[in-house]
Design a protein around this motif. Structure first.
Motif, PDB file in Angstrom:
ATOM      1  N   UNK A 134       0.357  15.954   3.031  1.00 21.06           N
ATOM      2  CA  UNK A 134       1.160  14.937   2.159  1.00 21.06           C
ATOM      3  C   UNK A 134       1.587  13.886   3.225  1.00 21.06           C
ATOM      4  N   UNK A 135       2.139  12.801   2.782  1.00 18.33           N
ATOM      5  CA  UNK A 135       2.670  11.649   3.669  1.00 18.33           C
ATOM      6  C   UNK A 135       3.917  11.362   3.226  1.00 18.33           C
ATOM      7  N   UNK A 136       5.056  10.930   4.365  1.00 22.02           N
ATOM      8  CA  UNK A 136       6.392  10.745   4.034  1.00 22.02           C
ATOM      9  C   UNK A 136       6.261   9.277   3.966  1.00 22.02           C
ATOM     10  N   UNK A 137       6.828   8.530   2.944  1.00 18.80           N
ATOM     11  CA  UNK A 137       6.907   7.202   2.589  1.00 18.80           C
ATOM     12  C   UNK A 137       8.370   6.536   2.512  1.00 18.80           C
ATOM     13  N   UNK A 138       8.722   5.547   3.225  1.00 24.85           N
ATOM     14  CA  UNK A 138      10.039   5.245   3.066  1.00 24.85           C
ATOM     15  C   UNK A 138       9.930   4.069   2.082  1.00 24.85           C
ATOM     16  N   UNK A 139      10.669   4.422   0.883  1.00 28.96           N
ATOM     17  CA  UNK A 139      10.603   3.681  -0.459  1.00 28.96           C
ATOM     18  C   UNK A 139      12.199   3.417  -0.794  1.00 28.96           C
ATOM     19  N   UNK A 140      12.289   1.967  -0.711  1.00 30.31           N
ATOM     20  CA  UNK A 140      13.691   1.437  -0.724  1.00 30.31           C
ATOM     21  C   UNK A 140      14.760   2.095   0.018  1.00 30.31           C
ATOM     22  N   UNK A 141      14.509   2.297   1.142  1.00 33.45           N
ATOM     23  CA  UNK A 141      15.352   2.927   2.267  1.00 33.45           C
ATOM     24  C   UNK A 141      15.410   4.431   2.493  1.00 33.45           C
ATOM     25  N   UNK A 142      14.523   5.153   1.456  1.00 30.28           N
ATOM     26  CA  UNK A 142      14.720   6.658   1.415  1.00 30.28           C
ATOM     27  C   UNK A 142      13.495   7.102   1.543  1.00 30.28           C
ATOM     28  N   UNK A 143      13.201   8.194   2.151  1.00 27.31           N
ATOM     29  CA  UNK A 143      12.064   8.905   2.364  1.00 27.31           C
ATOM     30  C   UNK A 143      11.537   9.778   1.070  1.00 27.31           C
ATOM     31  N   UNK A 144      10.178   9.467   0.673  1.00 30.52           N
ATOM     32  CA  UNK A 144       9.726  10.279  -0.422  1.00 30.52           C
ATOM     33  C   UNK A 144       8.680  11.000   0.150  1.00 30.52           C
ATOM     34  N   UNK A 145       8.275  12.271  -0.105  1.00 32.42           N
ATOM     35  CA  UNK A 145       7.035  12.990   0.203  1.00 32.42           C
ATOM     36  C   UNK A 145       6.102  12.760  -0.807  1.00 32.42           C
ATOM     37  N   UNK A 146       5.060  12.497  -0.658  1.00 31.45           N
ATOM     38  CA  UNK A 146       3.969  12.130  -1.555  1.00 31.45           C
ATOM     39  C   UNK A 146       2.623  12.932  -1.165  1.00 31.45           C
ATOM     40  N   UNK A 147       2.114  14.141  -2.009  1.00 34.81           N
ATOM     41  CA  UNK A 147       0.920  14.802  -1.452  1.00 34.81           C
ATOM     42  C   UNK A 147      -0.189  14.040  -1.758  1.00 34.81           C
ATOM     43  N   UNK A 148      -1.097  14.167  -0.847  1.00 33.71           N
ATOM     44  CA  UNK A 148      -2.366  13.097  -0.710  1.00 33.71           C
ATOM     45  C   UNK A 148      -3.081  13.405  -2.173  1.00 33.71           C
ATOM     46  N   UNK A 149      -3.061  14.841  -2.716  1.00 29.06           N
ATOM     47  CA  UNK A 149      -3.779  14.822  -3.817  1.00 29.06           C
ATOM     48  C   UNK A 149      -3.159  14.134  -5.043  1.00 29.06           C
ATOM     49  N   UNK A 150      -1.951  13.443  -5.013  1.00 29.27           N
ATOM     50  CA  UNK A 150      -1.820  12.778  -5.990  1.00 29.27           C
ATOM     51  C   UNK A 150      -1.692  11.353  -5.944  1.00 29.27           C
ATOM     52  N   UNK A 151      -2.484  10.795  -4.916  1.00 25.99           N
ATOM     53  CA  UNK A 151      -2.728   9.530  -4.668  1.00 25.99           C
ATOM     54  C   UNK A 151      -4.054   9.167  -5.217  1.00 25.99           C
ATOM     55  N   UNK A 152      -4.131   8.248  -6.140  1.00 25.60           N
ATOM     56  CA  UNK A 152      -5.520   7.697  -6.885  1.00 25.60           C
ATOM     57  C   UNK A 152      -6.057   6.582  -5.999  1.00 25.60           C
ATOM     58  N   UNK A 153      -5.074   5.664  -5.430  1.00 24.45           N
ATOM     59  CA  UNK A 153      -5.606   4.664  -4.826  1.00 24.45           C
ATOM     60  C   UNK A 153      -4.361   4.195  -3.747  1.00 24.45           C
ATOM     61  N   UNK A 154      -4.935   3.931  -2.523  1.00 28.05           N
ATOM     62  CA  UNK A 154      -3.658   3.369  -1.696  1.00 28.05           C
ATOM     63  C   UNK A 154      -4.365   2.371  -0.603  1.00 28.05           C
ATOM     64  N   UNK A 155      -3.721   1.153  -0.765  1.00 31.94           N
ATOM     65  CA  UNK A 155      -4.236   0.109  -0.005  1.00 31.94           C
ATOM     66  C   UNK A 155      -3.008  -0.409   0.805  1.00 31.94           C
ATOM     67  N   UNK A 156      -3.184  -0.681   2.015  1.00 34.51           N
ATOM     68  CA  UNK A 156      -2.349  -1.356   3.100  1.00 34.51           C
ATOM     69  C   UNK A 156      -2.021  -2.673   2.526  1.00 34.51           C
ATOM     70  N   UNK A 157      -0.839  -3.162   2.758  1.00 36.34           N
ATOM     71  CA  UNK A 157      -0.674  -4.632   2.427  1.00 36.34           C
ATOM     72  C   UNK A 157      -0.592  -5.465   3.369  1.00 36.34           C
ATOM     73  N   UNK A 158      -0.895  -6.617   3.243  1.00 29.35           N
ATOM     74  CA  UNK A 158      -1.181  -7.451   4.461  1.00 29.35           C
ATOM     75  C   UNK A 158       0.365  -8.165   4.676  1.00 29.35           C
ATOM     76  N   UNK A 159       0.986  -7.975   5.635  1.00 29.74           N
ATOM     77  CA  UNK A 159       2.104  -8.820   6.193  1.00 29.74           C
ATOM     78  C   UNK A 159       2.189  -9.745   7.012  1.00 29.74           C
TER      79      UNK A 159
END
Length: 208
Positions: free
Chosen positions: A151-176
């Motif tokens: 799993x990966x821990x994402x910071x979403x709207x200031x809070x950490x959220x654990x997301x299992x890799x198995x639940x990810x269909x697609x993930x793309x890095x956003x250009x900043x």
């Protein structure tokens, strides 16, 4: 030479073998150990027609990122394999152009090492339940222990959220753009490093 992926998964991608042409799978099979010996992960192999020639594109990566010098070193490793009898047999007699590149930022995150190497970056996800979310990559399980829960821990709207890799269909890095400029300055304060200037990749090209 350091081991790529910290000794972890060295698969080129999470794409099922059945979805990749047989010749591409054969090329991957002979390149993976040679690149691993040189300290690189094989990220992708693409073989496409180009008139009377073919274009063989090989993407590589390693912990800490890939520089132009790294790409040149990886190119030598790839050439050594493809010029050997086993490699020549796989490639056949039709001429080809070899392009070796860094992974870049436009490829989907499909393996744990991709998440680990992009820690701190903004990523857009599509999940298995159809929902979408955007967050910043925090800690990844494999950065703590190779046997940790996937799993990966994402910071979403200031809070950490654990997301299992198995639940990810697609993930793309956003250009900043602000971050890209900062990273470039941090990595190369005198502006001496060069890339191809298009998608954040470094690249070499050779004809065979």
């Amino acid at each position: 030479m350091s081991t790529p992926s910290g000794g972890r998964d060295q698969r080129p991608s999470a794409t099922p073998s059945a979805a990749r042409p047989e010749r591409v799978q054969q090329i991957e099979a002979i390149l993976v150990p040679a690149l691993a010996e040189a300290g690189y992960d094989l990220e992708a192999v693409e073989l496409t027609p180009a008139g009377k020639r073919r274009v063989l594109r090989v993407a590589v990566d390693r912990d800490g990122g890939v520089t132009l010098d790294d790409v040149a070193e990886a190119t030598r490793a790839v050439n050594a394999v493809l010029d050997a009898p086993a490699g020549a047999a796989v490639m056949g007699e039709q001429p080809y152009t070899l392009e070796v590149t860094s992974r870049g930022v436009d490829r989907p995150l499909t393996l744990p090492r991709h998440w680990r190497r992009n820690a701190g970056r903004l990523v857009a996800l599509t999940l298995a339940d159809g929902t979408s979310l955007t967050g910043r990559i925090g800690r990844t399980a494999d950065a703590v222990s190779p046997d940790a829960e996937g799993r990966v821990l994402l910071v979403v709207d200031g809070a950490e959220r654990a997301v299992p890799y198995a639940e990810v269909v697609k993930a793309l890095v956003q250009i900043e753009f602000n971050r890209a400029a900062f990273d470039a300055l941090e990595d190369d304060p005198d502006g001496s490093d060069e890339t191809d200037g298009t998608d954040g990749t470094d690249e070499t090209e050779e004809e065979h």
